[in-house]
Design a protein around this motif. Structure first.
Motif, PDB file in Angstrom:
ATOM      1  N   GLY A   1       0.814  -1.205   0.000  1.00  0.00           N
ATOM      2  CA  GLY A   1       0.000   0.000   0.000  1.00  0.00           C
ATOM      3  C   GLY A   1       0.844   1.250   0.000  1.00  0.00           C
ATOM      4  N   ARG A   2       0.210   2.375  -0.235  1.00  0.00           N
ATOM      5  CA  ARG A   2       0.911   3.652  -0.224  1.00  0.00           C
ATOM      6  C   ARG A   2       0.893   4.273   1.169  1.00  0.00           C
ATOM      7  N   ARG A   3      -0.158   4.017   1.919  1.00  0.00           N
ATOM      8  CA  ARG A   3      -0.258   4.581   3.269  1.00  0.00           C
ATOM      9  C   ARG A   3       0.141   3.578   4.341  1.00  0.00           C
ATOM     10  N   SER A   4       0.356   2.319   3.926  1.00  0.00           N
ATOM     11  CA  SER A   4       0.769   1.263   4.848  1.00  0.00           C
ATOM     12  C   SER A   4       1.535   0.231   4.037  1.00  0.00           C
ATOM     13  N   PRO A   5       2.572  -0.372   4.608  1.00  0.00           N
ATOM     14  CA  PRO A   5       3.394  -1.303   3.816  1.00  0.00           C
ATOM     15  C   PRO A   5       2.596  -2.455   3.208  1.00  0.00           C
ATOM     16  N   TRP A   6       1.658  -3.016   3.972  1.00  0.00           N
ATOM     17  CA  TRP A   6       0.900  -4.176   3.493  1.00  0.00           C
ATOM     18  C   TRP A   6      -0.552  -4.048   3.934  1.00  0.00           C
ATOM     19  N   LEU A   7      -1.477  -4.378   3.022  1.00  0.00           N
ATOM     20  CA  LEU A   7      -2.905  -4.314   3.315  1.00  0.00           C
ATOM     21  C   LEU A   7      -3.607  -5.540   2.741  1.00  0.00           C
ATOM     22  N   ALA A   8      -4.614  -6.025   3.445  1.00  0.00           N
ATOM     23  CA  ALA A   8      -5.364  -7.206   3.028  1.00  0.00           C
ATOM     24  C   ALA A   8      -6.425  -6.840   2.003  1.00  0.00           C
ATOM     25  N   ILE A   9      -6.698  -7.770   1.099  1.00  0.00           N
ATOM     26  CA  ILE A   9      -7.771  -7.619   0.118  1.00  0.00           C
ATOM     27  C   ILE A   9      -8.615  -8.892   0.099  1.00  0.00           C
ATOM     28  N   ASP A  10      -9.740  -8.818  -0.586  1.00  0.00           N
ATOM     29  CA  ASP A  10     -10.541  -9.990  -0.962  1.00  0.00           C
ATOM     30  C   ASP A  10     -10.945 -10.876   0.217  1.00  0.00           C
ATOM     31  N   PRO A  11     -11.556 -10.317   1.263  1.00  0.00           N
ATOM     32  CA  PRO A  11     -11.997 -11.169   2.367  1.00  0.00           C
ATOM     33  C   PRO A  11     -13.181 -12.043   1.979  1.00  0.00           C
ATOM     34  N   LYS A  12     -13.277 -13.178   2.655  1.00  0.00           N
ATOM     35  CA  LYS A  12     -14.458 -14.045   2.591  1.00  0.00           C
ATOM     36  C   LYS A  12     -15.006 -14.081   4.021  1.00  0.00           C
ATOM     37  N   PRO A  13     -15.724 -13.059   4.440  1.00  0.00           N
ATOM     38  CA  PRO A  13     -15.952 -12.830   5.873  1.00  0.00           C
ATOM     39  C   PRO A  13     -16.780 -13.909   6.565  1.00  0.00           C
ATOM     40  N   MET A  14     -16.386 -14.198   7.785  1.00  0.00           N
ATOM     41  CA  MET A  14     -17.169 -14.981   8.729  1.00  0.00           C
ATOM     42  C   MET A  14     -16.917 -14.409  10.114  1.00  0.00           C
ATOM     43  N   VAL A  15     -17.727 -14.822  11.050  1.00  0.00           N
ATOM     44  CA  VAL A  15     -17.566 -14.436  12.448  1.00  0.00           C
ATOM     45  C   VAL A  15     -17.270 -15.688  13.255  1.00  0.00           C
ATOM     46  N   GLY A  16     -16.181 -15.650  14.035  1.00  0.00           N
ATOM     47  CA  GLY A  16     -15.884 -16.825  14.831  1.00  0.00           C
ATOM     48  C   GLY A  16     -14.485 -16.839  15.399  1.00  0.00           C
ATOM     49  N   ASP A  17     -13.905 -18.027  15.474  1.00  0.00           N
ATOM     50  CA  ASP A  17     -12.636 -18.305  16.130  1.00  0.00           C
ATOM     51  C   ASP A  17     -11.466 -17.796  15.280  1.00  0.00           C
ATOM     52  N   PRO A  18     -10.626 -16.886  15.809  1.00  0.00           N
ATOM     53  CA  PRO A  18      -9.473 -16.399  15.041  1.00  0.00           C
ATOM     54  C   PRO A  18      -8.522 -17.507  14.586  1.00  0.00           C
ATOM     55  N   ALA A  19      -8.512 -18.656  15.259  1.00  0.00           N
ATOM     56  CA  ALA A  19      -7.621 -19.755  14.871  1.00  0.00           C
ATOM     57  C   ALA A  19      -7.985 -20.331  13.503  1.00  0.00           C
ATOM     58  N   PHE A  20      -9.175 -20.063  13.022  1.00  0.00           N
ATOM     59  CA  PHE A  20      -9.609 -20.513  11.696  1.00  0.00           C
ATOM     60  C   PHE A  20      -8.800 -19.848  10.588  1.00  0.00           C
ATOM     61  N   GLU A  21      -8.168 -18.708  10.888  1.00  0.00           N
ATOM     62  CA  GLU A  21      -7.528 -17.859   9.883  1.00  0.00           C
ATOM     63  C   GLU A  21      -6.196 -18.389   9.350  1.00  0.00           C
ATOM     64  N   VAL A  22      -5.547 -19.302  10.029  1.00  0.00           N
ATOM     65  CA  VAL A  22      -4.151 -19.631   9.725  1.00  0.00           C
ATOM     66  C   VAL A  22      -3.992 -20.499   8.476  1.00  0.00           C
ATOM     67  N   ALA A  23      -4.926 -21.381   8.212  1.00  0.00           N
ATOM     68  CA  ALA A  23      -4.754 -22.439   7.211  1.00  0.00           C
ATOM     69  C   ALA A  23      -4.384 -21.961   5.806  1.00  0.00           C
ATOM     70  N   PRO A  24      -4.972 -20.887   5.256  1.00  0.00           N
ATOM     71  CA  PRO A  24      -4.622 -20.511   3.870  1.00  0.00           C
ATOM     72  C   PRO A  24      -3.141 -20.239   3.649  1.00  0.00           C
ATOM     73  N   ALA A  25      -2.436 -19.777   4.666  1.00  0.00           N
ATOM     74  CA  ALA A  25      -0.996 -19.533   4.514  1.00  0.00           C
ATOM     75  C   ALA A  25      -0.203 -20.836   4.513  1.00  0.00           C
ATOM     76  N   LEU A  26      -0.833 -21.937   4.878  1.00  0.00           N
ATOM     77  CA  LEU A  26      -0.158 -23.236   4.858  1.00  0.00           C
ATOM     78  C   LEU A  26      -0.314 -23.904   3.496  1.00  0.00           C
ATOM     79  N   TRP A  27      -1.504 -23.850   2.912  1.00  0.00           N
ATOM     80  CA  TRP A  27      -1.696 -24.563   1.646  1.00  0.00           C
ATOM     81  C   TRP A  27      -1.263 -23.748   0.433  1.00  0.00           C
ATOM     82  N   ASN A  28      -1.059 -22.448   0.583  1.00  0.00           N
ATOM     83  CA  ASN A  28      -0.499 -21.652  -0.507  1.00  0.00           C
ATOM     84  C   ASN A  28       1.027 -21.695  -0.466  1.00  0.00           C
TER      85      ASN A  28
END
Length: 309
Positions: free
Chosen positions: A212-239
């Motif tokens: 980003g221009r105002r921040s070094p790194w910014l997230a895009i393209d969320p697939k939003p859900m509400v729940g346990d933050p531990a659910f978030e880790v897996a995509p960085a493992l299979w990519n």
């Protein structure tokens, strides 16, 4: 206007079946007119070659009317229009909630047309950044993105209940013991909820983090859900699976990624491993009918093994 739709994207989306809304082929027929209308109504000028994701077209634009200041002096932004499907239906709600903190800033949205006007980010992502550093960035972003639940975003507990039932009765596309384990974990994780539920991105991998221009790194393209933050880790493992190595190195690489993200995001490693098993069993089921997906199913088995060892 048809030039704004990449040919490879048009070919791909034309073959997508409806998922709660319209088929890709039907949507594609209306897409040129939809883009034309949005450019006119929102006073936007296309300024570059369109890009595409798996389900969306992204057009670099310049704002000609009000709102230029919200995206910088030049007024540059991107118009993102997605094929209508459930995962994209609440993207605007998540981006509004984050309000530019850790994620691309939302300038304008028309959820009924699955259209978003977003700040323009760089094309560089985390895919070519050293994987340890990339995992640190993801962990830090997950901390920044942690916000209270949004009442209109789907809940992880509902996903887990569906998956527990599907996995229990699914054909043995991966060893039966892994399907049974994933079904049991889905039920157990819901029965033992985390201390707090949060708004989740759920798809924060290396290509979904842009410079980003105002921040070094910014997230895009969320697939939003509400729940346990531990659910978030897996995509960085299979990519970036091609960088996992071979033999015993695979387990070490996967567990190191998980440990780095969990450390920087304050996530419980045991819950992250358990959710990864559930998500990878689900991934294997999703591609089970694809004769070209043998490598993806093998990757799912490798990751599940690594999370168990």
């Amino acid at each position: 206007m048809i030039d704004l739709i990449p040919l490879h994207f048009a070919h791909h989306i034309a073959g997508v079946e409806a998922d709660g809304y319209v088929s890709g082929e039907e949507w594609l027929q209306h897409l040129p007119g939809l883009l034309r209308d949005l450019l006119a109504e929102w006073e936007l000028e296309p300024i570059g070659r369109s890009m595409s994701g798996h389900c969306s077209v992204v057009v670099p634009v310049r704002l000609l009317g009000p709102g230029r200041g919200s995206v910088g002096v030049a007024g540059d932004a991107v118009l993102k229009v997605s094929w209508p499907h459930p995962e994209a239906a609440t993207e605007a709600l998540a981006l509004q909630t984050w309000n530019g903190h850790g994620a691309a800033r939302l300038v304008r949205a028309d959820p009924s047309r699955f259209a978003l006007l977003l700040e323009r980010l760089d094309t560089r992502d985390l895919s070519s950044v050293d994987v340890d550093e990339a995992c640190r960035v993801i962990g830090q972003l997950l901390t920044t993105l942690r916000r209270p639940p949004h009442p209109r975003v789907p809940r992880l507990v509902d996903y887990a209940a569906r998956q527990a039932d599907e996995l229990r009765t699914a054909p043995s596309v991966i060893p039966r013991r892994y399907l049974d384990q994933a079904a049991a974990l889905a039920r157990e994780l819901v029965a033992r909820p985390p201390a707090e539920e949060r708004l989740l991105h759920t798809d924060l991998h290396y290509a979904n983090v842009l410079g980003g221009r105002r921040s070094p790194w910014l997230a895009i393209d969320p697939k939003p859900m509400v729940g346990d933050p531990a659910f978030e880790v897996a995509p960085a493992l299979w990519n970036r699976a091609e960088e996992l190595g071979t033999g015993s190195q695979v387990r070490w690489s996967l567990r190191r990624r998980l440990e780095i993200i969990c450390e920087h995001a304050g996530i419980d490693e045991g819950r992250a491993r358990a959710w990864t098993i559930v998500r990878e069993a689900d991934n294997a089921l999703e591609v089970a009918g694809d004769p070209t997906a043998r490598d993806r199913i093998s990757l799912a088995v490798m990751i599940i093994k690594a999370m168990n060892d």
